[in-house]
Design an enzyme around this catalytic site. Sequence first.
Site, PDB file in Angstrom:
ATOM      1  N   ASP A   1     -39.688  -5.269 -38.802  1.00  0.00           N
ATOM      2  CA  ASP A   1     -39.290  -4.573 -40.042  1.00  0.00           C
ATOM      3  C   ASP A   1     -39.337  -3.070 -39.793  1.00  0.00           C
ATOM      4  O   ASP A   1     -40.177  -2.588 -39.025  1.00  0.00           O
ATOM      5  CB  ASP A   1     -40.254  -4.943 -41.182  1.00  0.00           C
ATOM      6  CG  ASP A   1     -39.609  -4.832 -42.547  1.00  0.00           C
ATOM      7  OD1 ASP A   1     -39.461  -5.864 -43.231  1.00  0.00           O
ATOM      8  OD2 ASP A   1     -39.211  -3.706 -42.947  1.00  0.00           O
ATOM      9  N   ASN A   2     -38.433  -2.333 -40.428  1.00  0.00           N
ATOM     10  CA  ASN A   2     -38.495  -0.867 -40.285  1.00  0.00           C
ATOM     11  C   ASN A   2     -39.066  -0.217 -41.549  1.00  0.00           C
ATOM     12  O   ASN A   2     -39.071   1.001 -41.671  1.00  0.00           O
ATOM     13  CB  ASN A   2     -37.108  -0.283 -39.959  1.00  0.00           C
ATOM     14  CG  ASN A   2     -36.139  -0.432 -41.116  1.00  0.00           C
ATOM     15  OD1 ASN A   2     -36.419  -1.126 -42.091  1.00  0.00           O
ATOM     16  ND2 ASN A   2     -34.992   0.218 -41.019  1.00  0.00           N
TER      17      ASN A   2
ATOM     18  N   LYS B   1     -29.386 -16.131 -28.710  1.00  0.00           N
ATOM     19  CA  LYS B   1     -28.635 -16.658 -27.558  1.00  0.00           C
ATOM     20  C   LYS B   1     -29.477 -16.537 -26.287  1.00  0.00           C
ATOM     21  O   LYS B   1     -29.605 -17.495 -25.515  1.00  0.00           O
ATOM     22  CB  LYS B   1     -27.326 -15.858 -27.413  1.00  0.00           C
ATOM     23  CG  LYS B   1     -26.477 -16.241 -26.234  1.00  0.00           C
ATOM     24  CD  LYS B   1     -25.102 -15.583 -26.387  1.00  0.00           C
ATOM     25  CE  LYS B   1     -24.334 -15.624 -25.094  1.00  0.00           C
ATOM     26  NZ  LYS B   1     -24.441 -14.369 -24.325  1.00  0.00           N
TER      27      LYS B   1
ATOM     28  N   TYR C   1     -22.241  -4.185 -49.046  1.00  0.00           N
ATOM     29  CA  TYR C   1     -23.150  -5.335 -48.945  1.00  0.00           C
ATOM     30  C   TYR C   1     -22.356  -6.624 -48.763  1.00  0.00           C
ATOM     31  O   TYR C   1     -22.579  -7.394 -47.825  1.00  0.00           O
ATOM     32  CB  TYR C   1     -24.001  -5.409 -50.212  1.00  0.00           C
ATOM     33  CG  TYR C   1     -25.058  -6.497 -50.202  1.00  0.00           C
ATOM     34  CD1 TYR C   1     -26.104  -6.458 -49.272  1.00  0.00           C
ATOM     35  CD2 TYR C   1     -25.017  -7.541 -51.118  1.00  0.00           C
ATOM     36  CE1 TYR C   1     -27.083  -7.447 -49.269  1.00  0.00           C
ATOM     37  CE2 TYR C   1     -26.003  -8.527 -51.125  1.00  0.00           C
ATOM     38  CZ  TYR C   1     -27.031  -8.474 -50.198  1.00  0.00           C
ATOM     39  OH  TYR C   1     -27.994  -9.450 -50.192  1.00  0.00           O
TER      40      TYR C   1
END
Length: 315
Positions: free
Chosen positions: A34-35, A108, A148
Amino acid sequence: MHKKTVVITGGAGFIGAHLCYRLISEGYSVICVDNFMTGSLDNIRPLIKDKDFKLIVSNVSGYIKIRGKVDYVLHCASLASPADYLDFPIQTLKAGSLGTHNALGLAKDKKSTFMLFSTSEVYGDPLVHPQKEDYWGNVNCVGVRGCYDESKRFAEAITMAYHRAHRINTKIARIFNTYGPMMRPNDGRVVSNFINQALFSKPITIYGKGMQTRSFCYIEDLVEGLYRLMRSSCHQPVNLGNPNEFTIMELAKLILKLTGSKSKIIFKSLPEDDPRKRQPSIALAKKALGWEPKVRLKDGLNKTIDWFQKMSKNT
Ligand code: UDP
Protein backbone atom coordinates in the site's frame (compact mmCIF):
# COMPACT_ATOMS: atom_id res chain seq x y z
CA MET A 1 2.91 -27.01 7.00
CA HIS A 2 3.62 -24.30 4.42
CA LYS A 3 1.08 -21.49 4.58
CA LYS A 4 -0.24 -20.13 1.31
CA THR A 5 1.00 -16.62 0.61
CA VAL A 6 -1.28 -13.85 -0.60
CA VAL A 7 -0.07 -10.49 -1.91
CA ILE A 8 -2.79 -7.89 -1.57
CA THR A 9 -2.33 -4.47 -3.14
CA GLY A 10 -4.28 -1.73 -1.40
CA GLY A 11 -4.33 -3.96 1.67
CA ALA A 12 -4.47 -1.00 4.07
CA GLY A 13 -7.61 0.43 2.48
CA PHE A 14 -11.20 -0.16 3.57
CA ILE A 15 -11.91 -3.38 1.67
CA GLY A 16 -8.27 -4.55 1.53
CA ALA A 17 -7.77 -4.33 5.30
CA HIS A 18 -10.92 -6.32 6.05
CA LEU A 19 -9.69 -8.99 3.67
CA CYS A 20 -6.23 -9.02 5.33
CA TYR A 21 -7.87 -9.87 8.69
CA ARG A 22 -9.99 -12.57 7.09
CA LEU A 23 -7.03 -14.15 5.28
CA ILE A 24 -4.87 -14.18 8.42
CA SER A 25 -7.72 -15.80 10.35
CA GLU A 26 -8.02 -18.43 7.59
CA GLY A 27 -4.33 -19.35 7.97
CA TYR A 28 -2.79 -17.48 5.04
CA SER A 29 0.43 -15.53 5.12
CA VAL A 30 -0.33 -11.98 3.89
CA ILE A 31 1.89 -9.42 2.17
CA CYS A 32 0.12 -6.08 2.09
CA VAL A 33 1.30 -3.53 -0.48
CA ASP A 34 0.00 0.00 0.00
CA ASN A 35 1.22 3.54 -0.62
CA PHE A 36 -1.18 4.99 2.00
CA MET A 37 -2.69 7.43 -0.46
CA THR A 38 -6.14 6.51 0.83
CA GLY A 39 -5.24 3.46 2.92
CA SER A 40 -4.35 3.88 6.57
CA LEU A 41 -1.85 2.33 8.96
CA ASP A 42 -4.57 2.39 11.62
CA ASN A 43 -6.58 -0.13 9.59
CA ILE A 44 -3.83 -2.74 9.78
CA ARG A 45 -1.97 -1.73 12.94
CA PRO A 46 -3.15 -4.78 14.94
CA LEU A 47 -1.63 -7.04 12.27
CA ILE A 48 1.82 -5.44 12.15
CA LYS A 49 3.30 -7.71 14.83
CA ASP A 50 1.75 -10.87 13.36
CA LYS A 51 4.49 -13.16 11.98
CA ASP A 52 2.25 -13.99 9.02
CA PHE A 53 1.73 -10.36 8.03
CA LYS A 54 4.16 -8.19 6.12
CA LEU A 55 3.70 -4.59 5.00
CA ILE A 56 5.42 -3.15 1.93
CA VAL A 57 4.94 0.58 1.44
CA SER A 58 4.98 0.99 -2.32
CA ASN A 59 3.01 2.39 -5.22
CA VAL A 60 1.64 -0.34 -7.50
CA SER A 61 1.92 1.93 -10.53
CA GLY A 62 5.68 1.38 -10.24
CA TYR A 63 7.33 -2.06 -10.18
CA ILE A 64 6.05 -4.49 -7.52
CA LYS A 65 8.96 -6.46 -6.10
CA ILE A 66 8.19 -9.47 -3.89
CA ARG A 67 10.64 -12.16 -2.78
CA GLY A 68 9.68 -15.82 -2.52
CA LYS A 69 6.68 -17.90 -3.38
CA VAL A 70 3.30 -16.23 -3.93
CA ASP A 71 0.09 -18.26 -4.29
CA TYR A 72 -2.38 -15.42 -4.83
CA VAL A 73 -2.10 -11.83 -6.08
CA LEU A 74 -5.16 -9.78 -5.18
CA HIS A 75 -5.19 -6.40 -6.92
CA CYS A 76 -7.34 -4.16 -4.77
CA ALA A 77 -5.34 -0.90 -4.89
CA SER A 78 -7.27 2.05 -6.28
CA LEU A 79 -8.77 5.34 -5.35
CA ALA A 80 -12.40 4.30 -5.10
CA SER A 81 -14.46 7.23 -3.88
CA PRO A 82 -15.73 9.60 -6.60
CA ALA A 83 -14.44 12.54 -4.53
CA ASP A 84 -10.94 11.04 -4.56
CA TYR A 85 -10.79 10.05 -8.18
CA LEU A 86 -12.10 13.45 -9.25
CA ASP A 87 -9.18 15.01 -7.33
CA PHE A 88 -6.60 12.49 -8.59
CA PRO A 89 -7.71 11.31 -12.04
CA ILE A 90 -4.24 10.43 -13.30
CA GLN A 91 -3.28 8.38 -10.24
CA THR A 92 -6.63 6.60 -10.60
CA LEU A 93 -5.95 5.75 -14.23
CA LYS A 94 -2.43 4.60 -13.37
CA ALA A 95 -3.54 2.29 -10.54
CA GLY A 96 -6.12 0.66 -12.82
CA SER A 97 -3.87 0.38 -15.88
CA LEU A 98 -0.16 0.29 -14.90
CA GLY A 99 -1.01 -1.11 -11.46
CA THR A 100 -3.05 -3.95 -12.91
CA HIS A 101 -0.36 -4.67 -15.50
CA ASN A 102 2.29 -4.86 -12.77
CA ALA A 103 0.12 -7.02 -10.52
CA LEU A 104 -0.57 -9.38 -13.43
CA GLY A 105 3.14 -9.46 -14.22
CA LEU A 106 3.83 -10.49 -10.63
CA ALA A 107 1.16 -13.22 -10.83
CA LYS A 108 2.67 -14.48 -14.10
CA ASP A 109 6.19 -14.51 -12.69
CA LYS A 110 5.13 -16.32 -9.51
CA LYS A 111 2.56 -18.58 -11.21
CA SER A 112 -0.07 -17.27 -8.80
CA THR A 113 -3.82 -17.02 -8.99
CA PHE A 114 -4.83 -13.42 -9.69
CA MET A 115 -7.96 -11.57 -8.61
CA LEU A 116 -8.95 -8.09 -9.82
CA PHE A 117 -11.13 -5.87 -7.62
CA SER A 118 -13.30 -4.32 -10.29
CA THR A 119 -16.46 -2.31 -9.88
CA SER A 120 -20.10 -1.79 -10.75
CA GLU A 121 -18.85 1.43 -12.38
CA VAL A 122 -17.93 -0.63 -15.45
CA TYR A 123 -21.70 -0.46 -16.14
CA GLY A 124 -21.59 3.38 -15.98
CA ASP A 125 -25.09 4.91 -15.94
CA PRO A 126 -26.77 1.60 -16.75
CA LEU A 127 -29.52 1.24 -19.32
CA VAL A 128 -30.23 -2.30 -18.13
CA HIS A 129 -31.64 -2.94 -14.66
CA PRO A 130 -30.64 -4.82 -12.57
CA GLN A 131 -27.13 -5.15 -13.96
CA LYS A 132 -26.07 -8.62 -15.08
CA GLU A 133 -22.48 -9.49 -15.89
CA ASP A 134 -23.25 -9.79 -19.61
CA TYR A 135 -24.34 -6.13 -19.82
CA TRP A 136 -21.57 -4.09 -21.52
CA GLY A 137 -22.38 -0.82 -19.82
CA ASN A 138 -22.97 2.83 -20.62
CA VAL A 139 -19.83 4.79 -19.78
CA ASN A 140 -18.85 8.32 -20.75
CA CYS A 141 -15.16 7.74 -21.34
CA VAL A 142 -14.34 11.46 -21.52
CA GLY A 143 -16.50 12.51 -18.55
CA VAL A 144 -15.13 13.20 -15.08
CA ARG A 145 -15.81 9.65 -13.86
CA GLY A 146 -14.18 8.19 -16.97
CA CYS A 147 -10.79 7.99 -15.20
CA TYR A 148 -12.15 5.39 -12.80
CA ASP A 149 -14.61 3.59 -15.05
CA GLU A 150 -12.25 3.25 -17.98
CA SER A 151 -9.26 2.26 -15.85
CA LYS A 152 -11.32 -0.58 -14.42
CA ARG A 153 -12.65 -1.56 -17.84
CA PHE A 154 -9.07 -1.66 -19.10
CA ALA A 155 -8.09 -3.62 -15.97
CA GLU A 156 -10.75 -6.23 -16.77
CA ALA A 157 -9.62 -6.39 -20.41
CA ILE A 158 -5.95 -6.91 -19.55
CA THR A 159 -6.89 -9.47 -16.90
CA MET A 160 -8.79 -11.52 -19.49
CA ALA A 161 -5.90 -11.07 -21.97
CA TYR A 162 -3.42 -12.49 -19.42
CA HIS A 163 -5.86 -15.31 -18.73
CA ARG A 164 -6.15 -16.17 -22.42
CA ALA A 165 -2.60 -15.47 -23.58
CA HIS A 166 -0.61 -16.57 -20.52
CA ARG A 167 -3.12 -19.03 -19.06
CA ILE A 168 -3.11 -17.27 -15.71
CA ASN A 169 -5.80 -18.37 -13.30
CA THR A 170 -7.69 -15.06 -13.01
CA LYS A 171 -10.85 -13.86 -11.25
CA ILE A 172 -12.71 -10.56 -11.57
CA ALA A 173 -14.96 -9.26 -8.78
CA ARG A 174 -17.35 -6.47 -9.79
CA ILE A 175 -17.92 -4.82 -6.45
CA PHE A 176 -21.04 -2.72 -5.82
CA ASN A 177 -21.39 -0.02 -3.14
CA THR A 178 -19.93 -1.36 0.09
CA TYR A 179 -19.95 0.20 3.56
CA GLY A 180 -18.86 -0.58 7.09
CA PRO A 181 -16.22 0.07 9.75
CA MET A 182 -12.85 1.37 8.53
CA MET A 183 -14.34 3.63 5.85
CA ARG A 184 -12.60 7.00 5.99
CA PRO A 185 -14.95 9.49 7.68
CA ASN A 186 -14.10 12.09 5.03
CA ASP A 187 -13.87 9.87 1.97
CA GLY A 188 -16.83 11.66 0.40
CA ARG A 189 -19.00 8.62 -0.17
CA VAL A 190 -22.64 8.70 0.72
CA VAL A 191 -22.73 6.35 3.75
CA SER A 192 -19.71 7.89 5.49
CA ASN A 193 -20.88 11.42 4.67
CA PHE A 194 -24.42 10.92 5.96
CA ILE A 195 -23.38 9.12 9.15
CA ASN A 196 -20.78 11.74 10.05
CA GLN A 197 -23.10 14.59 9.18
CA ALA A 198 -25.82 13.02 11.36
CA LEU A 199 -23.47 12.35 14.28
CA PHE A 200 -22.04 15.88 14.27
CA SER A 201 -25.39 17.66 13.71
CA LYS A 202 -24.33 18.94 10.31
CA PRO A 203 -26.74 19.16 7.36
CA ILE A 204 -27.22 15.93 5.41
CA THR A 205 -26.08 16.72 1.87
CA ILE A 206 -28.26 15.05 -0.74
CA TYR A 207 -26.96 15.49 -4.27
CA GLY A 208 -29.76 16.08 -6.76
CA LYS A 209 -33.25 15.19 -5.54
CA GLY A 210 -32.14 11.98 -3.84
CA MET A 211 -34.18 9.78 -6.17
CA GLN A 212 -31.07 8.06 -7.58
CA THR A 213 -30.63 4.55 -6.20
CA ARG A 214 -27.79 2.44 -4.88
CA SER A 215 -27.66 -1.08 -3.37
CA PHE A 216 -25.48 -1.19 -0.26
CA CYS A 217 -23.53 -4.25 0.81
CA TYR A 218 -22.10 -4.65 4.32
CA ILE A 219 -18.34 -5.25 4.30
CA GLU A 220 -18.48 -8.66 6.03
CA ASP A 221 -20.79 -9.97 3.32
CA LEU A 222 -18.53 -8.62 0.60
CA VAL A 223 -15.42 -10.16 2.15
CA GLU A 224 -17.14 -13.55 2.27
CA GLY A 225 -17.93 -13.20 -1.46
CA LEU A 226 -14.36 -12.17 -2.29
CA TYR A 227 -12.93 -15.04 -0.27
CA ARG A 228 -15.14 -17.54 -2.08
CA LEU A 229 -14.37 -16.03 -5.49
CA MET A 230 -10.59 -16.12 -5.05
CA ARG A 231 -10.78 -19.86 -4.33
CA SER A 232 -13.33 -20.61 -7.06
CA SER A 233 -12.79 -21.69 -10.65
CA CYS A 234 -14.77 -18.75 -12.03
CA HIS A 235 -12.85 -16.76 -14.64
CA GLN A 236 -15.66 -14.53 -15.86
CA PRO A 237 -16.52 -11.33 -13.95
CA VAL A 238 -18.85 -11.89 -10.99
CA ASN A 239 -21.05 -9.19 -9.42
CA LEU A 240 -20.67 -8.95 -5.65
CA GLY A 241 -23.21 -6.67 -4.03
CA ASN A 242 -26.43 -6.56 -2.09
CA PRO A 243 -29.42 -6.53 -4.43
CA ASN A 244 -31.63 -4.53 -2.02
CA GLU A 245 -31.99 -1.16 -3.72
CA PHE A 246 -32.67 2.15 -1.93
CA THR A 247 -33.02 5.75 -3.02
CA ILE A 248 -30.46 8.13 -1.52
CA MET A 249 -33.39 9.92 0.17
CA GLU A 250 -34.42 6.64 1.86
CA LEU A 251 -30.84 6.13 3.01
CA ALA A 252 -30.70 9.67 4.47
CA LYS A 253 -33.95 9.15 6.39
CA LEU A 254 -32.84 5.76 7.71
CA ILE A 255 -29.52 7.17 8.96
CA LEU A 256 -31.33 10.09 10.64
CA LYS A 257 -33.61 7.60 12.37
CA LEU A 258 -30.86 5.22 13.48
CA THR A 259 -28.65 8.01 14.84
CA GLY A 260 -31.57 9.94 16.37
CA SER A 261 -30.02 13.02 14.75
CA LYS A 262 -31.84 16.33 14.26
CA SER A 263 -29.72 17.26 11.23
CA LYS A 264 -31.59 18.96 8.39
CA ILE A 265 -31.52 17.59 4.86
CA ILE A 266 -30.12 20.03 2.29
CA PHE A 267 -29.89 19.56 -1.47
CA LYS A 268 -26.76 20.12 -3.55
CA SER A 269 -26.23 19.78 -7.28
CA LEU A 270 -25.92 16.29 -8.70
CA PRO A 271 -22.32 15.47 -9.74
CA GLU A 272 -21.67 15.04 -13.47
CA ASP A 273 -22.48 11.56 -14.82
CA ASP A 274 -23.78 10.35 -11.44
CA PRO A 275 -25.47 6.99 -12.24
CA ARG A 276 -29.25 7.23 -11.80
CA LYS A 277 -29.68 3.69 -10.57
CA ARG A 278 -27.63 0.71 -9.61
CA GLN A 279 -28.60 -2.78 -8.53
CA PRO A 280 -26.64 -5.98 -9.00
CA SER A 281 -28.04 -9.19 -10.32
CA ILE A 282 -26.31 -11.75 -8.11
CA ALA A 283 -27.63 -14.87 -9.84
CA LEU A 284 -24.12 -15.81 -10.96
CA ALA A 285 -22.57 -15.33 -7.50
CA LYS A 286 -25.35 -17.46 -6.00
CA LYS A 287 -24.85 -20.22 -8.53
CA ALA A 288 -21.06 -20.23 -8.82
CA LEU A 289 -20.11 -19.32 -5.25
CA GLY A 290 -23.21 -20.22 -3.23
CA TRP A 291 -22.99 -16.64 -1.96
CA GLU A 292 -25.53 -14.01 -1.09
CA PRO A 293 -25.43 -11.12 1.39
CA LYS A 294 -26.97 -11.72 4.81
CA VAL A 295 -26.69 -8.40 6.66
CA ARG A 296 -29.72 -6.09 6.43
CA LEU A 297 -29.01 -2.41 5.73
CA LYS A 298 -30.36 -1.35 9.13
CA ASP A 299 -28.07 -3.78 10.99
CA GLY A 300 -24.99 -2.95 8.94
CA LEU A 301 -25.61 0.77 9.36
CA ASN A 302 -25.96 0.36 13.16
CA LYS A 303 -22.56 -1.37 13.31
CA THR A 304 -21.03 1.33 11.11
CA ILE A 305 -22.56 4.13 13.19
CA ASP A 306 -21.15 2.53 16.39
CA TRP A 307 -17.72 2.35 14.80
CA PHE A 308 -17.73 5.99 13.67
CA GLN A 309 -18.92 7.00 17.14
CA LYS A 310 -16.05 5.11 18.82
CA MET A 311 -13.56 6.57 16.35
CA SER A 312 -14.68 10.12 17.05
CA LYS A 313 -14.27 9.56 20.82
CA ASN A 314 -10.71 8.29 20.32
CA THR A 315 -9.56 11.35 18.32
N1 UDP B 1 -24.37 11.36 -2.58
C1 UDP B 1 -25.16 12.28 -1.92
N2 UDP B 1 -24.61 12.98 -0.90
C2 UDP B 1 -23.32 12.82 -0.49
C3 UDP B 1 -22.52 11.86 -1.16
C4 UDP B 1 -23.07 11.16 -2.21
O1 UDP B 1 -26.34 12.45 -2.24
O2 UDP B 1 -22.92 13.51 0.48
C5 UDP B 1 -24.95 10.58 -3.67
C6 UDP B 1 -24.15 10.56 -4.98
O3 UDP B 1 -24.49 11.64 -5.80
C7 UDP B 1 -24.56 9.22 -5.57
C8 UDP B 1 -24.81 8.34 -4.35
O4 UDP B 1 -24.98 9.22 -3.25
O5 UDP B 1 -25.76 9.35 -6.28
C9 UDP B 1 -23.66 7.38 -4.04
O6 UDP B 1 -22.48 8.14 -4.02
P1 UDP B 1 -21.08 7.54 -3.59
O7 UDP B 1 -20.09 8.67 -3.70
O8 UDP B 1 -21.19 6.89 -2.28
O9 UDP B 1 -20.72 6.39 -4.63
P2 UDP B 1 -21.08 6.06 -6.15
O10 UDP B 1 -22.10 5.00 -6.07
O11 UDP B 1 -21.61 7.27 -6.85
O12 UDP B 1 -19.80 5.61 -6.71
